[in-house]
Motif scaffolding. Structure first.
Motif, short mmCIF file in Angstrom:
data_model
loop_
_atom_site.label_atom_id
_atom_site.label_comp_id
_atom_site.label_asym_id
_atom_site.label_seq_id
_atom_site.Cartn_x
_atom_site.Cartn_y
_atom_site.Cartn_z
N VAL A 92 0.88 -1.17 0.00
CA VAL A 92 0.00 0.00 0.00
C VAL A 92 0.92 1.23 0.00
O VAL A 92 1.75 1.40 0.89
CB VAL A 92 -0.93 -0.01 1.23
CG1 VAL A 92 -1.78 1.26 1.26
CG2 VAL A 92 -1.82 -1.24 1.20
N HIS A 109 -5.58 -3.75 -10.97
CA HIS A 109 -6.09 -4.66 -9.95
C HIS A 109 -6.88 -5.78 -10.63
O HIS A 109 -7.70 -5.50 -11.51
CB HIS A 109 -6.98 -3.90 -8.95
CG HIS A 109 -7.50 -4.79 -7.88
ND1 HIS A 109 -6.71 -5.23 -6.83
CD2 HIS A 109 -8.72 -5.38 -7.71
CE1 HIS A 109 -7.43 -6.04 -6.07
NE2 HIS A 109 -8.65 -6.15 -6.57
N PRO A 117 -11.29 -5.83 -3.42
CA PRO A 117 -10.00 -5.13 -3.31
C PRO A 117 -9.00 -5.97 -2.51
O PRO A 117 -9.37 -7.01 -1.96
CB PRO A 117 -10.36 -3.85 -2.54
CG PRO A 117 -11.56 -4.24 -1.73
CD PRO A 117 -12.31 -5.27 -2.55
N GLY A 118 -7.78 -5.51 -2.43
CA GLY A 118 -6.77 -6.21 -1.62
C GLY A 118 -6.18 -7.39 -2.34
O GLY A 118 -6.28 -7.51 -3.57
N LEU A 119 -5.61 -8.29 -1.55
CA LEU A 119 -4.90 -9.43 -2.13
C LEU A 119 -5.88 -10.46 -2.69
O LEU A 119 -7.02 -10.57 -2.25
CB LEU A 119 -4.03 -10.10 -1.06
CG LEU A 119 -2.81 -9.30 -0.60
CD1 LEU A 119 -2.09 -10.04 0.53
CD2 LEU A 119 -1.84 -9.01 -1.75
N MET A 144 -7.07 1.32 0.02
CA MET A 144 -6.65 0.05 -0.59
C MET A 144 -7.49 -0.17 -1.86
O MET A 144 -8.67 -0.54 -1.77
CB MET A 144 -6.88 -1.07 0.44
CG MET A 144 -6.80 -2.47 -0.11
SD MET A 144 -5.13 -3.05 -0.20
CE MET A 144 -4.97 -3.78 1.41
N ASP A 145 -6.92 0.13 -3.01
CA ASP A 145 -7.61 -0.04 -4.31
C ASP A 145 -8.90 0.79 -4.41
O ASP A 145 -9.89 0.33 -4.97
CB ASP A 145 -7.91 -1.53 -4.54
CG ASP A 145 -6.65 -2.38 -4.55
OD1 ASP A 145 -5.63 -1.93 -5.09
OD2 ASP A 145 -6.68 -3.49 -4.00
#
Ligand code: GRF
Length: 215
Positions: A92, A109, A117-119, A144-145
């Motif tokens: 981030v 993404h 979002p995220g991993l 985050m995204d």
């Protein structure tokens, strides 16, 4: 001509698609530097092959997150970078970099934001059971995204999909829309107002669909 700085942590297939798009003349820009946080990133080999300078900068070598991202911003500014590309940079981004490159940092993404979002966006999509997923190119903000969305591409999700084959299907689209977004930016065709990104092209092509199953 627009100067790009690329940040990547891993294999760098998106980085490669941008290199290829520049070499073929699709994007009129140059890449000044690859910055990575991972000395084993395959992206470094790709940079070498194409005579692009690479820098390994590890957060643990800096006092804190602010110092790390200030340093990255300095390295980018020193080289006249106008647009920062996050091509699989698995962190981030700190405010120190965002403030100096507001709406000048693009990320890709592997999901249709704001979903997943995220991993592991692809695994999240498979586990949730959505029927359509895809990828998103967006500007980076503090979240985050969560930054303003530039372009998205949709792909189908099938009942027998795994994280691996959905990732592969999405990646093909990533390699199309990321270079395309950079091309549009380099031609001054992208403007941002608040959350809203306007893509000025003759066609309404800020989204792509890929509804046909590959054989
Ligand atoms: C891609 O799936 C991208 O969407 C995500 O990280 C992955 C990077 O892959 N942000 P690569 O290193 O570009 O091959």
């Amino acid at each position: 001509m627009l100067t790009l700085g690329v940040l990547a942590s891993g294999r760098g297939s998106n980085f490669q698609s941008i290199i290829d798009s520049i070499e073929s003349g699709f994007i009129k820009a140059k890449i000044a530097v690859l910055i990575t946080d991972n000395p084993d990133a395959y992206a470094i080999e790709r940079a070498k092959k194409h005579n692009i300078e690479s820098l390994v900068l590890k957060p643990k070598d800096f006092a804190d997150k602010n110092a790390y991202y200030s340093n990255i911003a300095g390295e980018l500014e020193k080289r006249g970078v106008g647009l920062v590309i996050l091509a699989g940079f698995m962190r981030v981004i700190g405010k120190a970099l965002i403030d100096r490159y507001r709406n000048k940092i693009m990320n890709i993404h592997p999901a249709l934001l704001p979903s997943f979002p995220g991993l592991h966006g692809q695994k999240q999509a498979v586990d949730y059971g959505v029927k359509i997923s895809g990828c998103t190119v967006h500007f980076v903000d503090e979240g985050m995204d969560t930054g303003p969305i530039i372009i998205q591409a949709a792909v189908p999700v099938y009942h027998d999909d795994t994280e691996e084959n959905l990732s592969e299907r999405i990646l093909k689209q990533e390699h199309k829309i990321f270079p395309y977004a950079i091309k549009l930016y380099s031609e001054g065709k992208i403007s941002v107002e608040g959350r809203k990104v306007t893509v000025k092209t003759e066609r309404r092509d800020s989204f792509f669909t890929n509804p046909v199953r590959e054989s």
